[in-house]
Design a protein around this motif. Structure first.
Motif, short mmCIF file in Angstrom:
data_model
loop_
_atom_site.label_atom_id
_atom_site.label_comp_id
_atom_site.label_asym_id
_atom_site.label_seq_id
_atom_site.Cartn_x
_atom_site.Cartn_y
_atom_site.Cartn_z
N ASP A 138 0.90 -1.20 0.11
CA ASP A 138 -0.17 0.35 -0.09
C ASP A 138 1.02 1.48 0.60
OD1 ASP A 138 -2.66 -1.56 0.39
OD2 ASP A 138 -2.72 -1.25 1.93
N ILE A 139 1.77 1.26 0.85
CA ILE A 139 3.02 2.08 0.97
C ILE A 139 3.36 2.50 -0.10
CG2 ILE A 139 4.97 2.84 2.32
CD1 ILE A 139 4.17 1.96 4.98
N THR A 140 3.76 1.72 -1.16
CA THR A 140 4.84 1.87 -2.48
C THR A 140 3.73 2.37 -3.40
OG1 THR A 140 6.20 0.30 -1.22
CG2 THR A 140 6.74 0.34 -3.93
N HIS A 141 2.73 1.67 -3.82
CA HIS A 141 1.93 2.18 -4.51
C HIS A 141 1.63 3.91 -4.32
CE1 HIS A 141 -2.21 2.69 -6.52
NE2 HIS A 141 -1.61 1.93 -7.61
N GLU A 142 0.85 4.11 -2.92
CA GLU A 142 1.11 6.05 -2.81
C GLU A 142 2.30 6.71 -3.26
OE1 GLU A 142 -1.32 8.72 -1.40
OE2 GLU A 142 -2.12 6.64 -1.45
N CYS A 143 3.28 5.93 -3.06
CA CYS A 143 5.00 6.50 -3.64
C CYS A 143 4.87 6.71 -4.89
CB CYS A 143 5.73 5.76 -2.95
SG CYS A 143 6.92 5.82 -0.90
N LEU A 144 4.41 5.49 -5.79
CA LEU A 144 3.96 6.02 -6.80
C LEU A 144 3.10 6.88 -7.48
CD1 LEU A 144 4.94 5.36 -10.02
CD2 LEU A 144 2.33 3.43 -9.72
N MET A 145 1.66 7.00 -7.06
CA MET A 145 0.90 7.80 -6.99
C MET A 145 1.38 8.60 -6.61
SD MET A 145 -0.94 5.85 -9.10
CE MET A 145 -1.54 6.49 -9.84
N ARG A 146 1.88 9.25 -5.46
CA ARG A 146 2.14 10.49 -4.94
C ARG A 146 3.01 11.20 -6.13
NH1 ARG A 146 1.66 11.96 0.91
NH2 ARG A 146 -0.06 11.06 1.03
N GLY A 147 4.36 10.64 -6.37
CA GLY A 147 5.10 11.09 -7.54
C GLY A 147 4.59 11.55 -8.73
N ILE A 148 3.88 10.05 -9.13
CA ILE A 148 2.86 10.61 -10.22
C ILE A 148 2.39 11.74 -10.39
CG2 ILE A 148 1.28 10.36 -12.30
CD1 ILE A 148 2.39 7.58 -11.67
N ALA A 149 1.68 12.26 -8.89
CA ALA A 149 1.18 13.89 -9.00
C ALA A 149 1.96 14.94 -9.27
CB ALA A 149 -0.03 13.79 -7.71
#
Length: 274
Positions: A138-149
């Motif tokens: 969950d944390i890793t996926h959120e990291c990806l999406m925050r990077g994309i944002a």
């Protein structure tokens, strides 16, 4: 992609390719096909399945759709995908060892379609997994999406790294430093280098037409990794769990476009398989 491989790629923004509408259309086709392949993987993951079987699925799918797996024979790499289990950070080589209940596995696929590279990876749960493994994913996926944002014209590569690093470390996890995202298109690994942490000595301003991957590798333990004797498989030195998610994206006039979203909504586990 290792940090060492990027040292000669880009030292200034002028070296980063800027792509037009034709390239974006090519990346949409390549990214969509790669996402379809990862969707098929979601539907076969279970205890007892081998990573060799996953790799065969990827190869057959590519051949059936007029594509080619970019990793196959790339710098001598022997397989059509990378399969990284539990404490393997990245570049795990598929083999005949069966997946076990409770494993987490990253499958990384890059398909070449009409010369364009679609590069993406996802985490998968093998049966019931531990709460700490779920939390890490969950944390890793959120990291990806925050990077994309953080991607938009005028922002910088360090804005991407800052978004990922702040969230991961705020959740008491660590960001792997030895591997990074990269530009791509008709070239598998190109400028710019995308670090998943802040590096004051390296920063590229983002502009419309840039195409690259964001692919954070996040560890439950310390960030340090080592590469095994096969020359590819990277593992955590403390054997703590590691996870990774990856998308290919293009910078637009107003933000960015993700080329590798799942057509079935399987971007993050647990996947709801019909």
């Amino acid at each position: 992609m290792t940090i060492d491989e990027t040292t000669e790629l880009d030292t200034a923004t002028r070296k980063v390719p800027l792509h037009g509408p034709e390239a974006f259309e090519g990346m949409r086709r390549a990214g969509n096909l790669t996402a379809q392949a990862l969707d098929l993987v979601a539907e076969m993951i279970r205890p007892g399945v081998t990573t060799e079987a996953i790799d065969a699925l990827v190869f057959d799918f590519a051949m059936d759709h007029g594509a080619y797996p970019a990793t196959l024979l790339y710098r001598g790499y022997p397989k059509s995908s990378c399969t990284s289990i539990n404490h393997v950070v990245c570049h795990g080589i598929p083999n005949e060892k069966p997946l076990r209940e409770g494993d987490i596995v990253n499958v990384d696929i890059t398909l070449i379609v009409d010369g364009w590279h679609g590069d993406s990876s996802r985490m998968y749960f093998v049966g019931d997994v531990s709460r700490k493994a779920q939390r890490l994913c969950d944390i890793t996926h959120e990291c990806l999406m925050r990077g994309i944002a953080a991607v938009k014209p005028g922002a910088t590569t360090n804005d991407i790294g800052a978004a990922i690093q702040a969230y991961a470390e705020g959740e008491r996890c660590s960001v792997v430093r030895d591997f990074c995202g990269h530009g791509l298109g008709r070239v598998f690994h190109d400028a710019p280098t995308i670090l998943h942490f802040v590096e004051p000595n390296y920063e590229v301003k983002l502009a419309p037409g840039m195409i690259f991957t964001i692919e954070p590798m996040i560890n439950l333990g310390r960030p340090h990794v080592k590469v095994l004797g096969d020359g590819w498989t990277a593992v955590t030195r403390d054997r703590a769990l590691s996870a990774q998610f990856e998308h290919s994206i293009g910078v637009t006039e107003t933000g960015c476009e993700i080329f590798t979203l799942s057509p079935k909504g399987y971007d993050k586990p647990p996947y709801q398989i019909a």
